[in-house]
Design a protein around this motif. Structure first.
Motif, PDB file in Angstrom:
ATOM      1  N   UNK A   1       0.788  -1.229   0.000  1.00  0.00           N
ATOM      2  CA  UNK A   1       0.000   0.000   0.000  1.00  0.00           C
ATOM      3  C   UNK A   1       0.816   1.271   0.000  1.00  0.00           C
ATOM      4  N   UNK A   2       2.039   1.229  -0.553  1.00  0.00           N
ATOM      5  CA  UNK A   2       2.898   2.411  -0.635  1.00  0.00           C
ATOM      6  C   UNK A   2       3.282   2.691  -2.088  1.00  0.00           C
ATOM      7  N   UNK A   3       2.303   3.034  -2.955  1.00  0.00           N
ATOM      8  CA  UNK A   3       2.622   3.259  -4.363  1.00  0.00           C
ATOM      9  C   UNK A   3       3.518   4.463  -4.585  1.00  0.00           C
ATOM     10  N   UNK A   4       3.475   5.466  -3.694  1.00  0.00           N
ATOM     11  CA  UNK A   4       4.319   6.644  -3.863  1.00  0.00           C
ATOM     12  C   UNK A   4       5.796   6.300  -3.775  1.00  0.00           C
ATOM     13  N   UNK A   5       6.202   5.625  -2.707  1.00  0.00           N
ATOM     14  CA  UNK A   5       7.600   5.242  -2.560  1.00  0.00           C
ATOM     15  C   UNK A   5       7.998   4.216  -3.612  1.00  0.00           C
ATOM     16  N   UNK A   6       7.070   3.342  -3.990  1.00  0.00           N
ATOM     17  CA  UNK A   6       7.361   2.373  -5.041  1.00  0.00           C
ATOM     18  C   UNK A   6       7.609   3.066  -6.364  1.00  0.00           C
ATOM     19  N   UNK A   7       6.837   4.108  -6.673  1.00  0.00           N
ATOM     20  CA  UNK A   7       7.023   4.830  -7.925  1.00  0.00           C
ATOM     21  C   UNK A   7       8.371   5.530  -7.965  1.00  0.00           C
ATOM     22  N   UNK A   8       8.768   6.136  -6.863  1.00  0.00           N
ATOM     23  CA  UNK A   8      10.085   6.787  -6.829  1.00  0.00           C
ATOM     24  C   UNK A   8      11.206   5.778  -7.049  1.00  0.00           C
ATOM     25  N   UNK A   9      11.087   4.625  -6.403  1.00  0.00           N
ATOM     26  CA  UNK A   9      12.120   3.593  -6.565  1.00  0.00           C
ATOM     27  C   UNK A   9      12.113   3.025  -7.982  1.00  0.00           C
ATOM     28  N   UNK A  10      10.922   2.818  -8.546  1.00  0.00           N
ATOM     29  CA  UNK A  10      10.829   2.266  -9.901  1.00  0.00           C
ATOM     30  C   UNK A  10      11.358   3.252 -10.932  1.00  0.00           C
ATOM     31  N   UNK A  11      11.114   4.552 -10.725  1.00  0.00           N
ATOM     32  CA  UNK A  11      11.645   5.571 -11.639  1.00  0.00           C
ATOM     33  C   UNK A  11      13.159   5.565 -11.618  1.00  0.00           C
TER      34      UNK A  11
END
Length: 281
Positions: free
Chosen positions: A116-126
Motif C-alpha cells: 500500500x505504498x505506491x508513492x515510494x514504489x514509484x520513486x524507486x521504480x523511476x
C-alpha cells in the motif's frame, strides 16, 4: 539455511569477490515445512556480517534487507539461494558490468506496491528504470507502479512504449482516453420505489486535464392512502480535474438539480500519492 563463504552455482557477480564483498549461500530444501532453526540463522548472519541491515523471521516468512549503503543481489538455483552483498564502491562495479536490474530490487518495489505504498514504489521504480534503461522488466514495473499510484495516462504511455498487450495494459490504454456510460438503476422498498436513468462522459484533455459531465433523471413513486404519487427530478453534474508533477491534484465537482433550482459545487486539493498516511514500518 546455511552460511558459506564460497559461491554456489547461480551466484551473482564475479567468481572471486572484490575487497569488502561477501557471497553467502542458503539452502532452503530442508526448511520448507518447518521454522528455520535459530542456529542456522545465526550462522547465516555471522557469514554475512555487517552487510545485513535487517533480518527478521517467524514460522512462515523471513525479511532480509542489506545494511545502509550496501547492495544485495540474489539468484536462485533449485533450493539454493546465493546472495551477494557489496559495499557502495563494489556496487558501482556490479552495475557497470550488468545492464539489468536485480531480482531483489524488483521484488522490493513490488512489495511496496502490495503493502500500500505506491508513492515510494514509484520513486524507486523511476530510479531503477533510469539506471537500467535497457531492462524491459524495470520499464514494465515503472508502468505498473504508475498505474498503482493513479497515473492512468502515464501508465498507458509506458505500456504503449513497451508494446504491452496483456489484459491490464489493454484496459489501461483504453481507459486513458476517457469513458462513457449509460445505466438504469431500480430501487424498491415497502412504500417507495425509485428508478434512476443516467449517462456520463469523462474525457482526457491534453496531458493534464480530465473533464466530465453527466445527467441523471430520477423517478420516484410512493404508496400512500391516496392514489400513488409520482415525482421526477433531473440532476446535471460536471467535473474538472487537473494533475500536476509532484502528485498535486486539483478537482472541482458541480451538481445542479434542475427541477428544484438547487446548485452546489465542491472543490478539492490533494498533494501526494494515494499512500497510507500512517508511518511506514
Amino acid at each position: 539455511m546455511a552460511g558459506s563463504s564460497r559461491p554456489s552455482p547461480g551466484s551473482p557477480g564475479p567468481t572471486t569477490p572484490s575487497s569488502g564483498s561477501r557471497i553467502v549461500t542458503a539452502n532452503w530444501s530442508r526448511d520448507l515445512d518447518r521454522p528455520i532453526a535459530p542456529a542456522r540463522l545465526a550462522a547465516f548472519r555471522e557469514a554475512a556480517g555487517d552487510a545485513i541491515g535487517d533480518l527478521r523471521w517467524n514460522d512462515d516468512s523471513l525479511v532480509l534487507r542489506p545494511a545502509a549503503g550496501w547492495t544485495m543481489r540474489w539468484r536462485q538455483t533449485g533450493p539454493v539461494v546465493a546472495l551477494a552483498f557489496s559495499p557502495p564502491a563494489d556496487g558501482a562495479l556490479l552495475e557497470a558490468a550488468d545492464d539489468s536490474a536485480s531480482d531483489a530490487e524488483l521484488a522490493a518495489i513490488e512489495a511496496d506496491v502490495a503493502a500500500g505504498y505506491p508513492g515510494s514504489a514509484l520513486r524507486a521504480a523511476t530510479s531503477l528504470a533510469q539506471r537500467y534503461p535497457a531492462d524491459r522488466r524495470a520499464a514494465r514495473l515503472l508502468a505498473d507502479t504508475r498505474l498503482a499510484q493513479g497515473d492512468v495516462r502515464g501508465a498507458a504511455r509506458a505500456y504503449r512504449a513497451l508494446a504491452a498487450d496483456d489484459l491490464t495494459a489493454r484496459r489501461t490504454i483504453a481507459a486513458a482516453a476517457g469513458s462513457a456510460s449509460i445505466g438504469v438503476t431500480a430501487r424498491d422498498g415497502s412504500d417507495l420505489a425509485q428508478t434512476e436513468f443516467g449517462a456520463r462522459i469523462d474525457a482526457a484533455v491534453g496531458g493534464t486535464l480530465d473533464v466530465g459531465g453527466g445527467v441523471r433523471h430520477l423517478v420516484s413513486s410512493g404508496a400512500t392512502a391516496a392514489p400513488t404519487e409520482r415525482s421526477g427530478d433531473t440532476v446535471v453534474d460536471a467535473s474538472l480535474a487537473a494533475a500536476f508533477d509532484g502528485a498535486v491534484r486539483i478537482q472541482l465537482f458541480a451538481s445542479a438539480a434542475i427541477d428544484d433550482a438547487v446548485t452546489g459545487a465542491v472543490p478539492g486539493l490533494r498533494q501526494g500519492p494515494p499512500t497510507r498516511s500512517s508511518a511506514r514500518p
